[in-house]
Motif scaffolding. Structure first.
Motif, PDB file in Angstrom:
ATOM      1  N   HIS A  64      14.336  43.672  50.074  1.00  0.00           N
ATOM      2  CA  HIS A  64      13.986  42.818  48.927  1.00  0.00           C
ATOM      3  C   HIS A  64      14.942  41.620  48.812  1.00  0.00           C
ATOM      4  CE1 HIS A  64      12.052  42.188  45.020  1.00  0.00           C
ATOM      5  NE2 HIS A  64      13.255  41.851  44.576  1.00  0.00           N
ATOM      6  N   ASP A  65      16.213  41.838  49.207  1.00  0.00           N
ATOM      7  CA  ASP A  65      17.194  40.744  49.152  1.00  0.00           C
ATOM      8  C   ASP A  65      16.802  39.604  50.094  1.00  0.00           C
ATOM      9  OD1 ASP A  65      18.707  42.027  47.310  1.00  0.00           O
ATOM     10  OD2 ASP A  65      20.276  42.705  48.708  1.00  0.00           O
ATOM     11  N   VAL A  66      16.041  39.931  51.145  1.00  0.00           N
ATOM     12  CA  VAL A  66      15.652  38.891  52.111  1.00  0.00           C
ATOM     13  C   VAL A  66      14.229  38.398  51.852  1.00  0.00           C
ATOM     14  CG1 VAL A  66      15.524  38.320  54.581  1.00  0.00           C
ATOM     15  CG2 VAL A  66      17.091  40.120  53.806  1.00  0.00           C
ATOM     16  N   TRP A  67      13.316  39.350  51.682  1.00  0.00           N
ATOM     17  CA  TRP A  67      11.907  39.013  51.421  1.00  0.00           C
ATOM     18  C   TRP A  67      11.476  39.858  50.220  1.00  0.00           C
ATOM     19  CZ3 TRP A  67      13.205  41.081  56.363  1.00  0.00           C
ATOM     20  CH2 TRP A  67      13.372  40.131  57.376  1.00  0.00           C
ATOM     21  N   PRO A  68      11.321  39.294  49.056  1.00  0.00           N
ATOM     22  CA  PRO A  68      10.955  40.107  47.881  1.00  0.00           C
ATOM     23  C   PRO A  68       9.671  40.913  48.122  1.00  0.00           C
ATOM     24  CG  PRO A  68      11.618  37.910  47.218  1.00  0.00           C
ATOM     25  CD  PRO A  68      11.559  37.892  48.721  1.00  0.00           C
ATOM     26  N   VAL A  69       9.695  42.154  47.642  1.00  0.00           N
ATOM     27  CA  VAL A  69       8.537  43.046  47.810  1.00  0.00           C
ATOM     28  C   VAL A  69       8.082  43.566  46.458  1.00  0.00           C
ATOM     29  CG1 VAL A  69       8.994  43.801  50.176  1.00  0.00           C
ATOM     30  CG2 VAL A  69      10.105  45.010  48.288  1.00  0.00           C
ATOM     31  N   GLN A  70       6.845  43.994  46.384  1.00  0.00           N
ATOM     32  CA  GLN A  70       6.330  44.590  45.141  1.00  0.00           C
ATOM     33  C   GLN A  70       5.463  45.799  45.478  1.00  0.00           C
ATOM     34  OE1 GLN A  70       4.161  40.791  44.297  1.00  0.00           O
ATOM     35  NE2 GLN A  70       2.560  42.198  43.569  1.00  0.00           N
ATOM     36  N   PRO A  71       5.409  46.795  44.539  1.00  0.00           N
ATOM     37  CA  PRO A  71       4.679  48.038  44.861  1.00  0.00           C
ATOM     38  C   PRO A  71       3.176  47.824  44.907  1.00  0.00           C
ATOM     39  CG  PRO A  71       5.568  48.110  42.620  1.00  0.00           C
ATOM     40  CD  PRO A  71       6.046  46.826  43.217  1.00  0.00           C
ATOM     41  N   LEU A  72       2.520  48.675  45.718  1.00  0.00           N
ATOM     42  CA  LEU A  72       1.060  48.703  45.810  1.00  0.00           C
ATOM     43  C   LEU A  72       0.575  50.083  45.386  1.00  0.00           C
ATOM     44  CD1 LEU A  72       0.484  47.130  49.362  1.00  0.00           C
ATOM     45  CD2 LEU A  72      -0.235  46.139  47.179  1.00  0.00           C
ATOM     46  N   ASP A  73      -0.668  50.174  44.967  1.00  0.00           N
ATOM     47  CA  ASP A  73      -1.245  51.481  44.634  1.00  0.00           C
ATOM     48  C   ASP A  73      -1.457  52.287  45.919  1.00  0.00           C
ATOM     49  OD1 ASP A  73      -1.348  51.007  41.965  1.00  0.00           O
ATOM     50  OD2 ASP A  73      -3.368  50.121  42.040  1.00  0.00           O
ATOM     51  N   PRO A  74      -1.389  53.642  45.810  1.00  0.00           N
ATOM     52  CA  PRO A  74      -1.676  54.453  47.001  1.00  0.00           C
ATOM     53  C   PRO A  74      -3.127  54.255  47.448  1.00  0.00           C
ATOM     54  CG  PRO A  74      -1.021  55.845  45.108  1.00  0.00           C
ATOM     55  CD  PRO A  74      -1.098  54.434  44.625  1.00  0.00           C
ATOM     56  N   ASN A  75      -3.356  54.426  48.752  1.00  0.00           N
ATOM     57  CA  ASN A  75      -4.722  54.374  49.285  1.00  0.00           C
ATOM     58  C   ASN A  75      -5.494  55.634  48.936  1.00  0.00           C
ATOM     59  OD1 ASN A  75      -4.990  51.902  50.673  1.00  0.00           O
ATOM     60  ND2 ASN A  75      -3.677  52.676  52.308  1.00  0.00           N
ATOM     61  N   ALA A  76      -4.750  56.777  48.913  1.00  0.00           N
ATOM     62  CA  ALA A  76      -5.406  58.070  48.681  1.00  0.00           C
ATOM     63  C   ALA A  76      -4.396  59.015  48.051  1.00  0.00           C
ATOM     64  CB  ALA A  76      -5.881  58.639  50.016  1.00  0.00           C
ATOM     65  N   PRO A  77      -4.881  60.010  47.267  1.00  0.00           N
ATOM     66  CA  PRO A  77      -3.940  60.966  46.691  1.00  0.00           C
ATOM     67  C   PRO A  77      -3.232  61.759  47.794  1.00  0.00           C
ATOM     68  CG  PRO A  77      -6.215  61.383  45.931  1.00  0.00           C
ATOM     69  CD  PRO A  77      -6.276  60.281  46.927  1.00  0.00           C
ATOM     70  N   GLY A  78      -1.967  62.095  47.567  1.00  0.00           N
ATOM     71  CA  GLY A  78      -1.246  62.938  48.525  1.00  0.00           C
ATOM     72  C   GLY A  78      -0.662  62.162  49.689  1.00  0.00           C
ATOM     73  N   GLU A  79      -0.742  60.844  49.666  1.00  0.00           N
ATOM     74  CA  GLU A  79      -0.185  60.024  50.744  1.00  0.00           C
ATOM     75  C   GLU A  79       1.330  60.205  50.831  1.00  0.00           C
ATOM     76  OE1 GLU A  79      -2.445  55.902  51.626  1.00  0.00           O
ATOM     77  OE2 GLU A  79      -0.913  55.844  50.090  1.00  0.00           O
ATOM     78  N   THR A  80       1.863  60.286  52.068  1.00  0.00           N
ATOM     79  CA  THR A  80       3.310  60.507  52.195  1.00  0.00           C
ATOM     80  C   THR A  80       4.107  59.237  51.908  1.00  0.00           C
ATOM     81  OG1 THR A  80       3.064  60.072  54.550  1.00  0.00           O
ATOM     82  CG2 THR A  80       3.218  62.377  53.895  1.00  0.00           C
ATOM     83  N   ALA A  81       3.554  58.084  52.292  1.00  0.00           N
ATOM     84  CA  ALA A  81       4.341  56.844  52.165  1.00  0.00           C
ATOM     85  C   ALA A  81       4.006  56.102  50.883  1.00  0.00           C
ATOM     86  CB  ALA A  81       4.053  55.937  53.359  1.00  0.00           C
ATOM     87  N   GLU A  82       5.061  55.624  50.218  1.00  0.00           N
ATOM     88  CA  GLU A  82       4.869  54.734  49.084  1.00  0.00           C
ATOM     89  C   GLU A  82       4.651  53.340  49.659  1.00  0.00           C
ATOM     90  OE1 GLU A  82       8.007  53.618  46.120  1.00  0.00           O
ATOM     91  OE2 GLU A  82       7.725  55.751  45.651  1.00  0.00           O
ATOM     92  N   ARG A  83       3.623  52.645  49.170  1.00  0.00           N
ATOM     93  CA  ARG A  83       3.273  51.339  49.762  1.00  0.00           C
ATOM     94  C   ARG A  83       3.877  50.174  48.977  1.00  0.00           C
ATOM     95  NH1 ARG A  83      -2.555  50.669  49.100  1.00  0.00           N
ATOM     96  NH2 ARG A  83      -2.379  49.024  50.650  1.00  0.00           N
ATOM     97  N   TRP A  84       4.399  49.208  49.707  1.00  0.00           N
ATOM     98  CA  TRP A  84       4.925  47.973  49.097  1.00  0.00           C
ATOM     99  C   TRP A  84       4.402  46.792  49.904  1.00  0.00           C
ATOM    100  CZ3 TRP A  84       8.868  47.579  45.078  1.00  0.00           C
ATOM    101  CH2 TRP A  84       9.158  48.815  44.497  1.00  0.00           C
ATOM    102  N   ARG A  85       4.279  45.610  49.254  1.00  0.00           N
ATOM    103  CA  ARG A  85       3.849  44.412  49.992  1.00  0.00           C
ATOM    104  C   ARG A  85       4.899  43.316  49.875  1.00  0.00           C
ATOM    105  NH1 ARG A  85       1.919  40.287  46.709  1.00  0.00           N
ATOM    106  NH2 ARG A  85       0.784  39.286  48.419  1.00  0.00           N
ATOM    107  N   TYR A  86       4.960  42.501  50.928  1.00  0.00           N
ATOM    108  CA  TYR A  86       5.810  41.313  50.843  1.00  0.00           C
ATOM    109  C   TYR A  86       5.135  40.327  49.885  1.00  0.00           C
ATOM    110  CZ  TYR A  86       8.202  42.936  55.090  1.00  0.00           C
ATOM    111  OH  TYR A  86       8.913  43.659  56.004  1.00  0.00           O
ATOM    112  N   GLN A  87       5.934  39.777  48.979  1.00  0.00           N
ATOM    113  CA  GLN A  87       5.335  38.865  47.995  1.00  0.00           C
ATOM    114  C   GLN A  87       4.828  37.576  48.632  1.00  0.00           C
ATOM    115  OE1 GLN A  87       7.958  38.398  44.583  1.00  0.00           O
ATOM    116  NE2 GLN A  87       8.046  40.598  44.293  1.00  0.00           N
TER     117      GLN A  87
END
Ligand code: SAM
Length: 374
Positions: free
Chosen positions: A255-278
């Motif tokens: 985030h210090d280099v490229w700010p990121v923001q959270p995304l909603d999960p694609n499906a319940p039970g997903e292992t990875a938390e999703r974030w996008r580059y702003q």
């Protein structure tokens, strides 16, 4: 290196043959475990062998030339795997991940992919069939896997710096060949490709930003880099909490280099938390099973190379389906046995560990990840 490597206790014989419950209703796709969690995701380990010796997974000191891997006749055949997978699909599984060991070391794996890809869920929907690989032979295999029905791949890569990567895979395998595998997968239409990077404090933490830069600048949304916390799976990797760099810290550095923001999960039970580059350059993910356990909605079952069903990555005991498979048990009874195991499942290892609950396993050790599949 100061790492403590613990000698291996062979847990592969530690299992029970599941009972076939009387009066089990036929599969409805709505099977739930003791904590109400459905069964959606099946990970199938197709081999316990790997051509890498990553220190956090299959340390060379333990998995050396004297280590005995499973003999060929112990492995489930493609027909046996397909039969079991079909029963899991009847119980609600819609996603299958082939893993290992290194799954692409299993001869003619594309034939298995082809056998699985003709299956449909009870609603008539094709399965989501994916593969996790170290990428070492992906360049040669990508086209055939795609043609057989594979949807996507996840490629493991822990560093872009050759010296660091080769030290981590411990067989001197070069970064360029894994990158070639990623390119071949994208070209074959197996994208978006997920890239898994296990982060170990003091080992590859300085590769976090270079890895993010490489994949966002070169591929944008076509590659999703996922950072995995070093996990206490198995009993041989000398895991210590001090070696874990939390996802929160990894995210802060990005985030210090490229700010990121959270995304909603694609499906319940997903292992990875999703974030996008702003700035719109794509997505990254965080798999935080140490600092943020996700047991509460874990919908994954694992089938080991020789047919043991594990209901948790951190289990020490499996449920041996192979004697049933090879002993003339009918599909109805096999499906009932699987339902019996899943409906009693109460595993939530990571949550309990995170809450500081003592996790005594008696004299049983957790099973190794290369054997039940990552
Ligand atoms: N050989 C394949 C590969 O390298 O992707 C598939 C099997 S490997 C066990 C599956 C995934 O588990 C890889 O991404 C690997 O980095 C990850 N893994 C193995 N041991 C781990 C550990 N102790 N902590 C976190 N991830 C681990």
């Amino acid at each position: 290196m100061g790492e403590q490597i613990i000698a291996l206790t062979d847990l592969r014989n530690t299992s029970d043959v599941p009972a076939i419950p009387a009066n089990q209703p036929p599969p409805s796709g709505l099977l739930a475990d003791a904590l109400g969690r459905p069964l959606r995701d099946l990970r199938i380990s197709v081999t316990d062998r790997c051509n890498f010796r990553c220190s956090y997974c299959m340390p060379k000191e333990v998995f050396d030339k004297d280590y005995t891997f499973l003999p060929h006749n112990a492995l489930l055949s493609f027909e046996e795997i397909t039969r079991v997978a079909g029963l899991f699909v009847q119980h609600g599984v819609s996603k299958i991940r082939l893993t290992g060991g290194e799954p692409l070391l299993r001869k003619n794996l594309e034939v298995l992919v082809g056998m699985l890809s003709v299956m449909r869920t009870p609603d008539g929907i094709p399965l989501d069939i994916t593969l996790t690989t170290n990428g070492s032979v992906l360049a040669r295999k990508a086209e055939a896997l795609k043609a057989a029905g594979l949807k996507r791949v996840t490629v493991s890569l822990d560093a872009l710096d050759d010296a660091i990567f080769q030290r981590m895979n411990d067989v001197g395998f070069p970064v360029a060949d894994v990158l070639g595998g990623i390119d071949a997968a994208l070209q074959a239409g197996l994208g978006p490709v997920k890239v898994n990077m296990v982060v170990k404090r003091g080992t590859n933490e300085h590769e976090i930003v270079p890895m993010a830069r490489h994949f966002r600048d070169r591929y944008g949304p076509a590659v999703i880099l996922r950072f995995i916390e070093f996990m206490d799976v198995g009993a041989t990797n000398g895991w210590r909490m001090d070696d874990v760099l939390s996802s929160a810290e990894v995210r802060r550095r990005i985030h210090d280099v490229w700010p990121v923001q959270p995304l909603d999960p694609n499906a319940p039970g997903e292992t990875a938390e999703r974030w996008r580059y702003q700035d719109g350059r794509g997505e990254i993910g965080f798999i935080s099973s140490v600092t943020q356990a996700f047991c509460h909605d874990c919908n994954r079952a694992r089938l080991s190379t020789e047919g043991k069903l594990f209901t948790c990555l951190f289990a020490s005991r499996g449920h041996d389906l192979r004697p049933l498979l090879r002993g003339g048990t009918s599909d109805t009874n096999l499906a009932a046995a699987i339902a019996g195991v899943w409906s009693l499942r109460g595993d939530r290892y990571s949550e309990l560990r995170g809450a500081g609950v003592p996790l005594s396993q008696g004299d049983e050790r957790r099973v190794e990840m290369h054997y039940i599949g990552g």
